[in-house]
Design an enzyme around this catalytic site. Structure first.
Site, PDB file in Angstrom:
ATOM      1  N   GLY A 149       0.808  -1.221   0.000  1.00  0.00           N
ATOM      2  CA  GLY A 149       0.000   0.000   0.000  1.00  0.00           C
ATOM      3  C   GLY A 149       0.838   1.265   0.000  1.00  0.00           C
ATOM      4  O   GLY A 149       0.339   2.355  -0.269  1.00  0.00           O
ATOM      5  N   ARG A 150       2.106   1.092   0.340  1.00  0.00           N
ATOM      6  CA  ARG A 150       2.984   2.275   0.331  1.00  0.00           C
ATOM      7  C   ARG A 150       4.425   1.894   0.015  1.00  0.00           C
ATOM      8  O   ARG A 150       5.343   2.658   0.281  1.00  0.00           O
ATOM      9  CB  ARG A 150       2.916   2.996   1.658  1.00  0.00           C
ATOM     10  CG  ARG A 150       3.167   2.109   2.870  1.00  0.00           C
ATOM     11  CD  ARG A 150       3.191   2.962   4.094  1.00  0.00           C
ATOM     12  NE  ARG A 150       3.203   2.139   5.299  1.00  0.00           N
ATOM     13  CZ  ARG A 150       3.441   2.625   6.499  1.00  0.00           C
ATOM     14  NH1 ARG A 150       3.697   3.906   6.647  1.00  0.00           N
ATOM     15  NH2 ARG A 150       3.428   1.846   7.548  1.00  0.00           N
ATOM     16  N   ASP A 196       0.919 -11.276   6.924  1.00  0.00           N
ATOM     17  CA  ASP A 196       1.458 -10.446   5.844  1.00  0.00           C
ATOM     18  C   ASP A 196       2.774  -9.778   6.254  1.00  0.00           C
ATOM     19  O   ASP A 196       3.416  -9.141   5.421  1.00  0.00           O
ATOM     20  CB  ASP A 196       0.443  -9.387   5.406  1.00  0.00           C
ATOM     21  CG  ASP A 196      -0.045  -8.520   6.549  1.00  0.00           C
ATOM     22  OD1 ASP A 196      -0.579  -9.082   7.518  1.00  0.00           O
ATOM     23  OD2 ASP A 196       0.135  -7.291   6.495  1.00  0.00           O
TER      24      ASP A 196
HETATM   25  P1  AMP Z   1       1.342  -2.902   8.290  1.00  0.00           P
HETATM   26  O1  AMP Z   1       0.452  -2.949   9.483  1.00  0.00           O
HETATM   27  O2  AMP Z   1       2.304  -1.744   8.264  1.00  0.00           O
HETATM   28  O3  AMP Z   1       2.033  -4.199   8.040  1.00  0.00           O
HETATM   29  O4  AMP Z   1       0.384  -2.636   7.034  1.00  0.00           O
HETATM   30  C1  AMP Z   1      -0.718  -3.434   6.713  1.00  0.00           C
HETATM   31  C2  AMP Z   1      -1.241  -3.045   5.365  1.00  0.00           C
HETATM   32  O5  AMP Z   1      -1.625  -1.674   5.359  1.00  0.00           O
HETATM   33  C3  AMP Z   1      -0.258  -3.208   4.212  1.00  0.00           C
HETATM   34  O6  AMP Z   1      -0.994  -3.577   3.088  1.00  0.00           O
HETATM   35  C4  AMP Z   1       0.290  -1.821   4.055  1.00  0.00           C
HETATM   36  O7  AMP Z   1       0.798  -1.569   2.771  1.00  0.00           O
HETATM   37  C5  AMP Z   1      -0.928  -0.977   4.342  1.00  0.00           C
HETATM   38  N1  AMP Z   1      -0.588   0.378   4.839  1.00  0.00           N
HETATM   39  C6  AMP Z   1      -0.107   0.723   6.046  1.00  0.00           C
HETATM   40  N2  AMP Z   1       0.062   2.054   6.128  1.00  0.00           N
HETATM   41  C7  AMP Z   1      -0.348   2.573   4.955  1.00  0.00           C
HETATM   42  C8  AMP Z   1      -0.442   3.898   4.416  1.00  0.00           C
HETATM   43  N3  AMP Z   1      -0.085   4.957   5.125  1.00  0.00           N
HETATM   44  N4  AMP Z   1      -0.904   4.033   3.163  1.00  0.00           N
HETATM   45  C9  AMP Z   1      -1.279   2.968   2.444  1.00  0.00           C
HETATM   46  N5  AMP Z   1      -1.225   1.712   2.874  1.00  0.00           N
HETATM   47  C10 AMP Z   1      -0.763   1.505   4.120  1.00  0.00           C
HETATM   48 MG    MG Z   2       3.142  -4.934   6.761  1.00  0.00          MG
END
Ligand code: AMP
Ligand code: MG
Length: 502
Positions: free
Chosen positions: A87-88, A247
């Site tokens: 997502g980023r 993930d």
């Molecule tokens: P995480 O908890 O950081 O492992 O993220 C879980 C999901 O949310 C993954 O698909 C990330 O890419 C997405 N994600 C987290 N933060 C953001 C953001 N600021 N913008 C877009 N996607 C995000």
């Molecule tokens: Mg992640």
């Protein structure tokens, strides 16, 4: 930096979307890892020319590079979360380095089709934490993705409050997660699932193809082994990941996705470092079980490629013996023992209960124990030369002083010292301290250390960040200049709250 089109890209359109990063205004260097750069054959200082700064901030895309965001799914906090994806994060391409092929990924480079309402950005705070911690883990000898650099920008990013944007350049042989397998399996896309598994086997686990029997079962068994080793290292060093969703599990057994992680200060097995984890699912002591749970999800995802479900269970079963064995090996190293014996697990468990009862500082305890052993060995050497030996040695005191009720510690200490005695040429005592000083780091990235470096970096002063980075790159070295970084956390450290939001 000469990037090649990523091998991951060859998997095909079902696996990713091609897109360019979203530019950030006025980027500047915040951090540069000399060690990661050297491993890649890059200069150990950030280059003076603007080109790389612009590329690694997402403002320019080098020729021949097609950035891609990959799609994956996963279980979050124990529940199927459906499609997630980068997502980023954007994969720029592969770098052929003296250490082998590395994928180069920008984290925080803008929205992708998988952003799900997120802004695609990462804030400076969390980017510095990931940068410092992934390099610190590498220096500790713990498998991890790495970070080449962080670039910052004045662009505002809204979290609990308004912060500024940053981009981390991450490196790994592959960023493939358990969630990539879950994605194709859950959607019934078995041809893609097989293609992904074949890719991972061919690139990273060729021995699974050579083995007798089903190569995908062999892959599951190999990932099980690596994951058991990884979580044993986390437990031994006192590292809490914070968001062990499927993930965030690397198929290569790397520490991946640094969010609300924490190194323990006082030893508390129930410690939950993620403010958003209200049920304590990812508490420190639960990590080994959670990793097994995650491996089970991977096994389930691989079922379409296996002969039957028993094959998955057989591949996972060894975890139950592998993890405790790996952990005991690490704990024995921390205790200076090199010849496993019956009773070691009990000796370790009694110590951990003692530390837990008193919430003794985990890192400082182990370091002082190592120094006490080193001093005692020095006393013994002096005694051999005619001086009278000290029964405990003056260096016993600093570790004993960590306990409010030292008699229980005294008792444990006596048994540990007994165990250390070389017998019949085994477990050579004189080198125990050398082993301990290599197994018990003096400096780890405690929350408050990161916090101070971040606050100063936010104010434009990078000197604390650089000093911390230098100390974390040599975590086992004694150095008078960094005594404060090896000290107890201040009282305010307990009030630091880190959530998933970053
Ligand atoms: P995480 O908890 O950081 O492992 O993220 C879980 C999901 O949310 C993954 O698909 C990330 O890419 C997405 N994600 C987290 N933060 C953001 C953001 N600021 N913008 C877009 N996607 C995000
Ligand atoms: Mg992640």
């Amino acid at each position: 930096m000469q990037l090649q089109v990523s091998r991951f890209e060859s998997l095909g359109d079902a696996f990713h979307t091609r897109l360019h990063p979203s530019p950030l205004p006025a980027p500047h260097w915040v951090g540069w890892s000399a060690e990661a750069a050297a491993a890649l054959g890059l200069p150990t200082e950030p280059p003076q020319d603007d080109e790389l700064l612009q590329q690694l901030s997402g403002n320019r895309v080098a020729d021949r590079v097609t950035p891609i965001a990959s799609v994956y799914s996963g279980h979050q906090f124990g529940h199927w979360a459906g499609q997630l994806g980068d997502g980023r994060a954007l994969l720029l391409g592969d770098l052929i380095s003296p250490q082998g092929r590395q994928e180069v990924q920008l984290k925080g480079a803008g929205r992708t089709p998988y952003s799900r309402g997120g802004d695609g950005r990462a804030v400076l705070r969390s980017s510095i934490r990931e940068f410092l911690c992934s390099e610190a883990m590498h220096a500790l000898g713990i498998p991890t993705t790495r970070a080449l650099c962080v670039t910052g920008s004045p662009a505002p990013v809204r979290r609990e409050e308004v912060e500024t944007a940053a981009v981390v350049t991450r490196l790994a042989p592959s960023f493939i997660r358990f969630g990539h397998f879950e994605h194709f399996s859950h959607n019934g896309h078995h041809a893609e699932l097989r293609r992904l598994a074949d890719f991972v086997i061919d690139q990273f686990y060729p021995e699974c193809r050579a083995a007798d029997g089903n190569p995908y079962a062999a892959l599951l068994a190999a990932v099980t082994r690596r994951s058991a080793e990884l979580v044993a290292q986390w437990q031994a060093v006192g590292f809490c990941h914070g968001v062990l969703n499927t993930d965030n599990m690397s198929i290569l057994g790397l520490t991946l996705d640094y969010g609300p992680f924490q190194f323990l200060d006082g030893f508390d097995p129930g410690h939950v470092c993620n403010h958003s984890d209200s049920s304590g699912r990812y508490a420190y002591a639960r990590q080994p079980n959670i990793v097994y749970w995650n491996l089970f999800c991977l096994g389930q995802a691989l079922l379409p490629l296996l002969d039957d479900s028993q094959q998955a269970l057989d591949a996972l079963e060894p975890y139950k013996a592998l993890f405790p064995a790996a952990l005991q090996r690490r704990m024995n190293a921390k205790l200076g023992l090199d010849d496993p014996r019956a009773g070691d697990a009990e000796l370790t468990e009694e110590l951990l209960q003692l530390l837990s009862r008193e919430r003794t500082d985990y890192t400082i305890f182990w370091r002082r124990l190592s120094l006490a052993q080193a001093a005692s060995e020095a006393d013994t050497r002096q005694a051999d030369q005619g001086a009278s030996p000290l029964p405990q040695g003056p260096h016993w005191q600093p570790v004993r002083d960590l306990f409010l009720q030292p008699t229980a510690f005294d008792d444990w200490w006596a048994r540990w010292r007994q165990r250390l005695q070389p017998s019949a040429g085994l477990g050579a005592g004189p080198q125990a301290s050398a082993r301990m000083l290599r197994a018990n780091p003096r400096v780890v990235l405690r929350n408050h250390l990161g916090e101070v470096a971040i606050r100063q970096a936010q104010a434009g002063d990078l000197s604390t960040l650089q000093r911390l980075q230098a100390a974390l790159a040599r975590p086992y070295d004694e150095h008078p200049d960094s005594a404060d970084l090896a000290d107890f956390p201040p009282d305010w450290a307990a009030a630091i709250s880190i959530s998933c939001s970053s």
